[in-house]
Design an enzyme around this catalytic site. Structure first.
Site, PDB file in Angstrom:
ATOM      1  N   PHE A 253       8.186  20.398  13.589  1.00  0.00           N
ATOM      2  CA  PHE A 253       7.924  19.307  14.524  1.00  0.00           C
ATOM      3  C   PHE A 253       8.982  18.230  14.409  1.00  0.00           C
ATOM      4  CE2 PHE A 253       3.460  20.388  15.418  1.00  0.00           C
ATOM      5  CZ  PHE A 253       3.102  21.130  14.310  1.00  0.00           C
ATOM      6  N   ASP A 254       9.378  17.686  15.529  1.00  0.00           N
ATOM      7  CA  ASP A 254      10.137  16.439  15.550  1.00  0.00           C
ATOM      8  C   ASP A 254       9.115  15.339  15.245  1.00  0.00           C
ATOM      9  OD1 ASP A 254      11.523  14.429  18.219  1.00  0.00           O
ATOM     10  OD2 ASP A 254      11.975  14.384  16.074  1.00  0.00           O
TER      11      ASP A 254
END
Lengths: 267, 369
Positions: free
Chosen positions: B213-214
C-alpha cells in the site's frame, strides 16, 4: 386480438393485485393502485414498443383481470377504475373461488401472476403456468418489465439433482421441479421472441437468470438451455447459497418464476 | 456445527418444503422483508461463506482475464457484434489478467485457513462482478473451469451499474479496469482500485499473498498531500512535524488492511507468525526520520501494522516494488502506478483525493515527502 393465438402472451392477474380493494374509498373516487399496477404499466409499454416496430404485431401481451368472488358493486368499481387509469385489460373474468383454476385453463392463460403464494400454488397444481408477482419498492421508477427466471430450475438435468438432495429436497419434490421446467419453456420462448425484437440497449423488456443454490455449472446449463429456447437473458446471477433478498431488492423484478423452488418461508 | 445459524434462529424445520398451508392472509411477498426469501433451506451449509462473514473481493472480468481482443471488437463494432464474437469463441478460455495472480493467492490463503479453522467462514470470497451481458456468461464460466478457480458467485449486470450489487455482497474490495466504476464505488464507501496489465510479467509467490500500500490517500486521507500540492515540500515537512501526534484521517484502503490484519492474527494464533501466508507492506514517499513518524504513529493508534514499512524519501518506488513482488500494489497517483507497471509490478490505481486533480507528469523527479 385473438386470445387463442399462440403468439399472444395471455397473462392473468388477480383484481386484488391490480387494485387495492381493502381500503375503503368514497363512491366517486377510483380504487387505489395495487401491487400489479407497475407490472401492467410495464407490460403496456412493452406492447407499445412492439406495435411501433410492426403494426401488424401479433406477439403481444394480453392482460386478463381475474376476479374471485367479487361482489356486484366491486365489479363496477373495477370496470370504472380500469378505465380511469387507462389500463389495457383484454378481458374481465369474474368467477367463484371454486371455478378459479378452471377459468384460468379455459382462457388459455400462458401465465398467471399473483402476489399470493397460495394462489400461485393452486394454479401450478392445476397445470397452469404461474409465477409470483413481486411488489415494487418504488412504483414510479420502472419503465422496464423485468422477468426473473430460476437457474436452479432451468439448469436442472438428470445428473444434477444431487445438490438438491443435499439441500434437503426429497424425490417427489425434485420430480416436481423437473416438471416445472417444462412449464416455464413455453413462456420463456415467447419472452425470448419478444426480447429479440429489441436491441441490447433501451429494451422495455429485461430478463434475468438467478441461480440461488446451484453451482456455476448449473448456471451455465441454464444459460445454454434458455439460449436453445430462444431467450438470451440480459443479466445473470449465481449466488452459491448467499441470501438473495439483497440482490432482489436491487433488481426489483416484476415476475419471479421459480415454481415454488424458493418458496420456503413457512408462516 | 453444520446447521446454518440463521435457520436455527428461525426455529424452522428445514425439511418442510411442501407448499405452504392455508394462507393466513400474510403470504404476500415484497423485497423489503428482512428475512431472506430463499434463506431457510435444507440442513447443509453452503460451500461458499456468507457474504457478511467473508472478506468479499469483487473482481471484474476485464481484470481477472485478458479481454483486449474482445474489447476491441466492442469498441470498433458495437455491442451486438461483440456479443456474437463472444458466443462464437465460447469454448476458448480467456488468458489470465492482472488480477489473476492476486485471486490465486487469495485462494491459497483460503486453503491454509480452512486447514486451521475448518468451521470458520472468515475466508476470502471472490465474486465476479461484470457489466457484461449474460451472453458472455458461458465463456466466463468455461474460463473459470479451465483455470480451476474457486469462483461460484457472479453478477453479470448486462449494462446496469453494479454498485447496488457490490453493496448487497458486502464487498470489501472491488477491482475493475474502468476508472469511472471504481470512482463510483469509492464514493459509496467501497474500497476500489483500477488495475492495469503489466507489460512484462514478473513471478509472484504462490505460497504467500503480498499486498503493498501507498500511504497518503490510500491508507491515510489526502490531507497531507493537499498541503504538499498547495504549499510545497517545506510546508509539508513543517506541517507534519507540527502535527506528529495528531492522527491522520483514514483513507479508502484502510479497511482492507484491517481485514488482512485480522486474518493474519488467525495464523499467528496457530503458531504461524514466521510463515504467515499473508504479508503486507507500506511503500511511501515519506521519510523515515521525519514525515514518516506521523504515518507510523497513526497506524499504531489504529491497531494496525504492516509487516514491512518502506520509507523512500522521494526515491522511485519501482525498484523497491520489484524486490517485493506484491500480488497487488495500491497507489493514488497514476505516475507511480505506471512506473510500477513498467517494471512488471502488478499495480492498482486508487482514484482518490487531491492527486486526481493534478495531471500526472511522466518525467517528474523528486516527489519527496
Amino acid at each position: 386480438m385473438d386470445p387463442q393465438s399462440d403468439c399472444t402472451l395471455v397473462t392473468a392477474v388477480s383484481c386484488h393485485d391490480i387494485f387495492d380493494l381493502q381500503t375503503g374509498q368514497s363512491d366517486s373516487s377510483p380504487l387505489a393502485k395495487g401491487t400489479a399496477f407497475a407490472f401492467i404499466k410495464a407490460v403496456q409499454s412493452v406492447n407499445e414498443r412492439l406495435v411501433k416496430l410492426s403494426e401488424k404485431q401479433t406477439l403481444l401481451f394480453e392482460v386478463i383481470l381475474l376476479g374471485k368472488d367479487c361482489e356486484e358493486q366491486a365489479k363496477s368499481k373495477i370496470f370504472d377504475s380500469a378505465k380511469y387509469y387507462d389500463l389495457e385489460i383484454g378481458k374481465f373474468c369474474f368467477c367463484s373461488k371454486e371455478k378459479f383454476e378452471r377459468t384460468l385453463q379455459e382462457n388459455h392463460v400462458k401465465l398467471f401472476l399473483s402476489s399470493d403464494r397460495d394462489d400461485v400454488h393452486s394454479a401450478l397444481k392445476a397445470g397452469v403456468p404461474a409465477a409470483l408477482l413481486c411488489q415494487q419498492a418504488d412504483q414510479q421508477v420502472q419503465n422496464q418489465l423485468k422477468v426473473l427466471f430460476s437457474g436452479d430450475l432451468i439448469g436442472l438435468t438428470e445428473d444434477s439433482t444431487e445438490y438438491l438432495k443435499d439441500l434437503g429436497f426429497n424425490d417427489v419434490q425434485i420430480h416436481n421441479f423437473k416438471a416445472a421446467k417444462g412449464r416455464i419453456q413455453e413462456f420463456a420462448m415467447l419472452i425470448g421472441e419478444m426480447r429479440r425484437r429489441f436491441g441490447c440497449e433501451d429494451s422495455p423488456l429485461h430478463t434475468i437468470l438467478m441461480t440461488v443454490w446451484g453451482s456455476r455449472d448449473i448456471c451455465a446449463t441454464a444459460l445454454k438451455t434458455l439460449r436453445a429456447w430462444g431467450l438470451d437473458v440480459d443479466e445473470a446471477f449465481c449466488l452459491a447459497g448467499a441470501p438473495c433478498t439483497p440482490i432482489l431488492t436491487v433488481l426489483q423484478p416484476h415476475i419471479l418464476w421459480d415454481d415454488g423452488l424458493h418458496n420456503l418461508k413457512e408462516t | 456445527m453444520s446447521l446454518d445459524p440463521v435457520q436455527v434462529m428461525k426455529g424452522q424445520d428445514p425439511m418442510a418444503l411442501s407448499p405452504p398451508p392455508a394462507s393466513n392472509g400474510d403470504s404476500k411477498v415484497s423485497w423489503d422483508e428482512k428475512e431472506g426469501f430463499c434463506d431457510s433451506v435444507g440442513p447443509k451449509k453452503p460451500k461458499s461463506p456468507k457474504p457478511e462473514n467473508a472478506v468479499t473481493i469483487a473482481v471484474s472480468s476485464r481484470v481477472l482475464f485478458r479481454t483486449e481482443k474482445e474489447q476491441k471488437v466492442f469498441e470498433e463494432k458495437g455491442v451486438e457484434e461483440y456479443l456474437k464474437y463472444q458466443v462464437e469463441h465460447e469454448n476458448e478460455p480467456f488468458a489470465p489478467g492482472p488480477a489473476f495472480p492476486f485471486i490465486k493467492a487469495l485462494e491459497s490463503v483460503n486453503t491454509r485457513l480452512r486447514e486451521l479453522y475448518p468451521e470458520s467462514e472468515e475466508l476470502f470470497d471472490i465474486v465476479l462482478v461484470t457489466y457484461n451481458h449474460a451472453n458472455v456468461g458461458v465463456r466466463l464460466i468455461n474460463t473459470i473451469n479451465h483455470h480451476n478457480l474457486f469462483i461460484e458467485r457472479f453478477c453479470m449486470t448486462g449494462g446496469s451499474s453494479p454498485i447496488g450489487y457490490l453493496k448487497a455482497w458486502h464487498t470489501n474490495l472491488y477491482l475493475s479496469a474502468d476508472a469511472e466504476k471504481v470512482q463510483e464505488a469509492l464514493s459509496e464507501g467501497i474500497a476500489a482500485a483500477t488495475m492495469f496489465m503489466p507489460e512484462k510479467q514478473i513471478e509472484v509467490s504462490e505460497t504467500q499473498l503480498r499486498v503493498a500500500f501507498d500511504g497518503d490517500a490510500v491508507l491515510f486521507s489526502d490531507e497531507s498531500e493537499r498541503i504538499f500540492k498547495a504549499h510545497g515540500l517545506d510546508k509539508f515537512f513543517e506541517h507534519e512535524r507540527e502535527n506528529e501526534n495528531t492522527l491522520l484521517d483514514h483513507g479508502p484502503l484502510k479497511g482492507f488492511l484491517e481485514t488482512l490484519g485480522k486474518l493474519q492474527k488467525k495464523f499467528y494464533a496457530k503458531g504461524h507468525r514466521l510463515d504467515c501466508p499473508i504479508r503486507t507492506y507500506l511503500v511511501t514517499a515519506r521519510s523515515a526520520a521525519s514525515s514518516g513518524i506521523r504515518a507510523l504513529k497513526t497506524l499504531r493508534a489504529w491497531g494496525l501494522e504492516t509487516d514491512e514499512a518502506l520509507f523512500l524519501a522521494g526515491a522511485p518506488k519501482g525498484p523497491m516494488l520489484e524486490k517485493i513482488r506484491p500480488h497487488i500494489y495500491f497507489d493514488d497517483q497514476m505516475f507511480h502506478v505506471e512506473g510500477a507497471v513498467e517494471m512488471g509490478t502488478i499495480a492498482a490505481h486508487v482514484p482518490y483525493g487531491i492527486a486526481q486533480k493534478y495531471p500526472h507528469k511522466k518525467k517528474s523527479t523528486n516527489s519527496a515527502k
